[in-house]
Design an enzyme around this catalytic site. Structure first.
Site, short mmCIF file in Angstrom:
data_model
loop_
_atom_site.label_atom_id
_atom_site.label_comp_id
_atom_site.label_asym_id
_atom_site.label_seq_id
_atom_site.Cartn_x
_atom_site.Cartn_y
_atom_site.Cartn_z
N HIS A 82 -12.81 -21.18 0.51
CA HIS A 82 -13.04 -19.60 0.43
C HIS A 82 -14.01 -19.34 -0.93
O HIS A 82 -13.76 -19.83 -1.95
CB HIS A 82 -11.57 -19.09 0.07
CG HIS A 82 -10.54 -19.25 1.14
ND1 HIS A 82 -10.72 -18.90 2.35
CD2 HIS A 82 -9.66 -20.40 1.12
CE1 HIS A 82 -9.53 -19.57 2.74
NE2 HIS A 82 -8.82 -20.29 2.24
N PHE A 129 0.80 -32.71 -9.00
CA PHE A 129 -0.33 -32.02 -8.02
C PHE A 129 0.33 -30.51 -7.72
O PHE A 129 -0.46 -29.82 -7.01
CB PHE A 129 -0.29 -32.78 -6.84
CG PHE A 129 -1.00 -34.30 -6.95
CD1 PHE A 129 -2.41 -34.64 -7.21
CD2 PHE A 129 -0.15 -35.30 -7.14
CE1 PHE A 129 -2.80 -35.56 -7.48
CE2 PHE A 129 -0.61 -36.52 -7.16
CZ PHE A 129 -1.90 -36.74 -7.61
N GLU A 153 0.10 -23.73 -9.48
CA GLU A 153 1.00 -22.59 -9.99
C GLU A 153 0.77 -21.47 -8.89
O GLU A 153 0.06 -21.28 -8.15
CB GLU A 153 -0.05 -22.14 -11.40
CG GLU A 153 0.13 -22.76 -12.47
CD GLU A 153 -0.63 -22.34 -13.57
OE1 GLU A 153 -1.17 -21.19 -13.76
OE2 GLU A 153 -0.86 -23.30 -14.31
N CYS A 213 -6.45 -26.24 -15.01
CA CYS A 213 -6.91 -27.61 -14.49
C CYS A 213 -8.51 -27.97 -14.15
O CYS A 213 -9.21 -28.77 -14.71
CB CYS A 213 -6.14 -27.97 -13.19
SG CYS A 213 -4.50 -28.21 -13.88
#
Ligand code: NAD
Length: 450
Positions: A254, A152, A155, A263
Site C-alpha cells: 500500500h 511478530f 499493534e 519497529c
C-alpha cells in the site's frame, strides 16, 4: 507454567495477558511504578483492541498480576521473558541494549532453580549469547538456558496475532528450553501453528530479516507510486496486479507516506549496523531506509505543491496522527515529520486522531487539537489524511466541502478514489494515482473472444 515477563509495554503486556489466557500463571514486571499502579487498578495504559477484557478476565481468575519487584516473580518462574524496549541508540542507530542487559542482570540476581531466560525483545544477532555470558559471569553456577523467541505481533491486531500467529520462532540452545517453550505454546501447537525451532542466532536474525523485508515492500511500492504519478498509472492497480501473483502476495503493497512505528525504522537501522559490524554491506536495506526517510519529507512538498506552492498562513486540517490505525502509538509516525514541516512552512494545523492525541500533544505541542474530524475542517484550505482510521473512510464529504474554505483533499493513504470526493466538489490528490480524469472516464477495453 509459571512465567515472568520483564517489561510491560505493547509486547510484554499483550504476551503476558495471552500466556495467562493459555492457563499459565503470569507476573508482569515493569520498573515504571505509575504504569504498574494503573495496571493493578485494572486500567490499561495503552490502546489495543480487546486487551482490557483479556487483562480483566485473567486478573480476576488470579492468573495475571503486576509488580515492580522482580524478587516477587523471578525465583519461582519456569521462564522469564525479557520484553523491554530496544530503541535506536542515540547518535549511531545501533540497537540500544542497555535495557535488555539491565533486565538480564536483575533477573540473575533473583534466580533460584533452573530457569529459561527468553528474549522477546527484538535484539541483534549474538545478543542471546552475550546475555548468557553476563548471567553466568554474574552468578557462576546458575542453572539456566537462554532462548530467543522473537515477537511478530502488530499493534492494533496484537491479540489476534499472538493467539493465531503465522508461526512461532524459538531459538534454543538445549533440550530443556525446548521443552519449556513447547509447554508454554502448547495451545498453539494443538492448533497446528507452525513452530520453528532454530539456533538462537537464526531466530534473532529471522526477526530483523522479516521486518526489513516488509519495509522493503513498502519502500518498493512507494517508489512505484512516484513513477505512477509521472506515467499516468494507478498504483492501486499496479499493487493489485502484482499482489495477485502468489509469489509476491498482496500485503504491504500500500503506497503511502512511508513506514513508521516502533519497529521498522529502528530495526532496519540496527540490521544495517549488524551488517557493517560483520563486513557485509546490506545495500537493499540501506536503500529502503533512505527511500523511507526521503518519503516522509517529500509528503510535505506534496502537500505544499497541492496548495499552490505555499501554505503560509493557510489552515491545514489533519486527520490521523498515529503511525497506523487502531493504536495510540506515535513512535516514528510520518505525522511527526509532516506536521512540523507544514508548520515550518507557515501553516496552522488543526488535527484529530481517535486515540493518539494524548501522546501527540507532548510531541506536537504547536497545533490545534479537535474533538472530531469535522471540527478540524472549519475554514481549512486543505484536508490531509495521514492515518487510515476506519472512521475517516466514510466522511460526509458534502458536509466537509461546505465547512472548508477550499475543498482540497490530500489522501496520503488512498482511502478514497477520485469519484466521491470530486462529486462533492473536492479536488482530490492521492498517492501514486497518475491517471488523468479523461483517461479514467474511458470505457474498459472489451475482451473479444475467438
Ligand atoms: P515499550 O516501550 O512499549 O515497553 C517496554 C517496557 O519495558 C516499558 O514499560 C519500560 O518501562 C519497561 N522496562 C524497561 N526496562 C525495564 C527493566 N529493567 N525492568 C522492568 N521493566 C523495564 O516497548 P514495546 O513496543 O513493547 O517493545 C518491546 C520490544 O519488543 C522491543 O524490542 C520491540 O522491538 C519488540 N517488538 C515490538 C513490537 C510492537 O509492535 N511494539 C512488535 C514486535 C516486537
Amino acid at each position: 507454567m509459571r512465567v515472568t515477563i520483564v517489561g510491560t509495554g505493547y509486547v510484554g503486556l499483550v504476551s503476558g495477558a495471552c500466556f495467562s489466557e493459555f492457563g499459565h500463571e503470569v507476573i508482569c514486571v515493569d520498573r515504571d511504578a505509575a504504569k504498574v499502579e494503573r495496571l493493578c487498578a485494572g486500567e490499561i495504559p495503552i490502546y489495543e483492541p480487546g486487551l482490557e477484557e483479556l487483562v480483566d478476565r485473567n486478573m480476576a481468575a488470579g492468573r495475571l498480576s503486576f509488580t515492580t519487584d522482580l524478587a516477587e516473580a523471578v525465583p519461582d518462574s519456569d521462564a522469564v521473558f525479557i520484553a523491554v524496549g530496544t530503541p535506536s541508540r542515540r547518535g549511531d542507530g545501533h540497537a540500544d541494549l542497555s535495557y535488555v542487559y539491565a533486565a538480564a542482570d536483575e533477573i540473575a540476581d533473583h534466580m533460584k532453580d533452573f530457569t529459561v531466560i527468553v528474549t522477546k525483545s527484538t535484539v541483534p544477532v549474538g545478543t542471546g549469547s552475550e546475555i548468557e555470558r553476563r548471567l553466568r559471569a554474574r552468578r557462576p553456577g546458575l542453572d539456566l538456558e537462554v532462548a530467543s523467541n522473537p515477537e511478530f505481533l502488530r499493534e492494533g491486531a496484537a491479540i489476534q496475532d499472538f493467539m493465531r500467529p503465522d508461526r512461532i520462532v524459538a531459538g534454543i540452545k538445549g533440550e530443556r528450553s525446548k521443552a519449556v517453550m513447547q509447554a508454554l505454546y502448547r495451545p498453539l501447537f494443538l492448533n497446528e501453528t507452525p513452530v520453528l525451532f532454530t539456533t538462537r542466532e537464526s531466530a534473532e536474525l529471522i526477526k530483523y530479516a522479516s521486518n526489513a523485508f516488509l519495509a522493503t515492500k513498502i519502500s518498493f511500492i512507494n517508489e512505484m507510486a512516484d513513477l505512477c504519478e509521472k506515467v499516468g498509472a494507478e498504483v492501486q492497480d499496479v499493487a493489485r496486479g502484482m499482489g495477485l501473483d502468489q509469489r509476491i502476495g498482496p500485503k504491504f503493497l500500500h503506497a503511502g507516506p512511508g513506514y513508521g512505528g516502533s519497529c521498522f525504522p529502528k530495526d532496519t537501522l540496527a540490521l544495517l549496523h549488524t551488517g557493517a559490524d560483520h563486513d557485509v554491506p546490506l545495500r537493499i536495506v540501506d536503500a529502503v531506509v533512505t527511500v523511507n526517510d526521503k518519503r516522509k519529507a517529500a509528503m510535505v512538498d506534496k502537500i505544499i505543491g497541492a496548495c499552490g506552492g505555499s501554505v503560509r498562513d493557510k489552515k491545514i486540517a489533519v486527520l490521523g496522527l498515529t503511525f497506523k490505525p487502531n493504536t495510540d502509538d506515535m513512535r516514528e509516525s510520518p505525522a511527526l515529520v509532516i506536521v512540523p514541516g507544514l508548520l515550518n512552512a507557515g501553516a496552522t494545523i488543526a488535527a484529530y486522531d481517535p486515540e493518539g492525541m494524548a501522546e501527540a500533544r507532548t510531541l506536537l505541542p504547536d497545533i490545534g487539537y479537535c474533538t472530531d474530524a469535522y471540527a478540524t475542517m472549519g475554514g481549512a484550505d486543505a484536508l490531509v489524511i495521514i492515518t487510515e482510521w476506519n472512521q475517516f473512510r466514510a466522511l460526509d464529504l458534502d458536509r466537509a466541502a461546505q465547512l472548508m474554505k477550499t475543498p482540497l483533499l490530500i489522501d496520503l493513504r488512498n482511502i478514497y478514489g477520485r469519484g466521491a470526493p470530486e462529486k462533492s466538489g473536492f479536488t482530490y490528490i492521492g498517492v501514486g494515482r497518475g491517471m488523468t480524469k479523461p483517461e479514467r472516464a474511458q470505457p474498459a477495453l472489451k475482451v473479444v473472444k475467438g
